[in-house]
Scaffold this motif. Sequence first.
Motif, PDB file in Angstrom:
ATOM      1  N   LEU A 261      39.771  41.951  34.554  1.00  0.00           N
ATOM      2  CA  LEU A 261      38.653  41.041  34.803  1.00  0.00           C
ATOM      3  C   LEU A 261      38.094  40.568  33.478  1.00  0.00           C
ATOM      4  CD1 LEU A 261      35.855  41.340  37.417  1.00  0.00           C
ATOM      5  CD2 LEU A 261      35.239  40.929  35.034  1.00  0.00           C
TER       6      LEU A 261
ATOM      7  N   ASN B 259      27.253  41.529  38.660  1.00  0.00           N
ATOM      8  CA  ASN B 259      28.071  40.334  38.850  1.00  0.00           C
ATOM      9  C   ASN B 259      27.267  39.045  38.685  1.00  0.00           C
ATOM     10  OD1 ASN B 259      30.605  41.507  39.294  1.00  0.00           O
ATOM     11  ND2 ASN B 259      30.155  41.912  41.432  1.00  0.00           N
TER      12      ASN B 259
ATOM     13  N   PHE C  76      33.751  39.231  45.093  1.00  0.00           N
ATOM     14  CA  PHE C  76      32.886  40.147  44.364  1.00  0.00           C
ATOM     15  C   PHE C  76      31.466  40.202  44.925  1.00  0.00           C
ATOM     16  CE2 PHE C  76      36.159  38.944  41.212  1.00  0.00           C
ATOM     17  CZ  PHE C  76      36.668  40.212  40.936  1.00  0.00           C
ATOM     18  N   SER C  77      31.256  39.529  46.067  1.00  0.00           N
ATOM     19  CA  SER C  77      29.927  39.565  46.682  1.00  0.00           C
ATOM     20  C   SER C  77      30.022  39.661  48.202  1.00  0.00           C
ATOM     21  CB  SER C  77      29.134  38.299  46.287  1.00  0.00           C
ATOM     22  OG  SER C  77      29.807  37.132  46.728  1.00  0.00           O
TER      23      SER C  77
ATOM     24  N   GLN D 194      31.694  48.212  39.044  1.00  0.00           N
ATOM     25  CA  GLN D 194      32.533  47.061  39.343  1.00  0.00           C
ATOM     26  C   GLN D 194      33.493  47.394  40.484  1.00  0.00           C
ATOM     27  OE1 GLN D 194      32.405  43.779  37.850  1.00  0.00           O
ATOM     28  NE2 GLN D 194      33.414  43.626  39.822  1.00  0.00           N
TER      29      GLN D 194
END
Length: 213
Positions: free
Chosen positions: A186, A35, A116-117, A165
């Motif tokens: 995405l 990412n 995403f983190s 992912q």
Amino acid sequence: MKKIFCFLLFGAICLNLSAQDIKAKTILDKVSTKNKEFKSISAEFTFSMDNAEEDIHEVSEGNITLVGNKYRLKLMGVDTYFDGTTMFSHIIDVREVNITEPEENEEEGLNPAQIFSIYEKGYNCKYIKEETVNSSTYHVIDLIPLNSEREFTSIQLRINKANNQIESLKTIGKDGNNVSITLKKLTPNLKFADSYFVFDPKSNPDVEVNDMR
């Protein structure tokens, strides 16, 4: 002999838990590395909230764009702009936008910019299982918040084994509300001007602006 057996069994369980935690951390490190290669992320997703006791099941479609700590989120009739400091919440139906400056440590909910983190800080991680759905294989990992005052007990991540992912996350709420986000599409590395993350009143002259800073 019985005491020795119990001690060995306890040791084996602890070693297994440690191995599962290490496995989860290794997988999440791969996700993080991937990412961080993206300069931007645009994603379409399905958002759902379930409460079995209250017989609630709500589903909405949304999309989000992320560049660093900036984001723009469209979900449930609200367009949210965040330029890293100031948040603009445009409630479309009532033609109103509220301007605020959220505190950095606000934890009332999940920060969309961290979708995403989310795993990178504030959680212990545990590998649960590997599962195959529709010919795709996923790692299932639980995140347990270090802050016991969070409104949820855990977040479950499903990570695609082939591309490292995150494809879905589910929060288990203390109030019975379980929130799920499932990624549909995405697209990385699109270019966006800084103005994309700021609400423009000139382009929306019929919207009432409430500056709550």
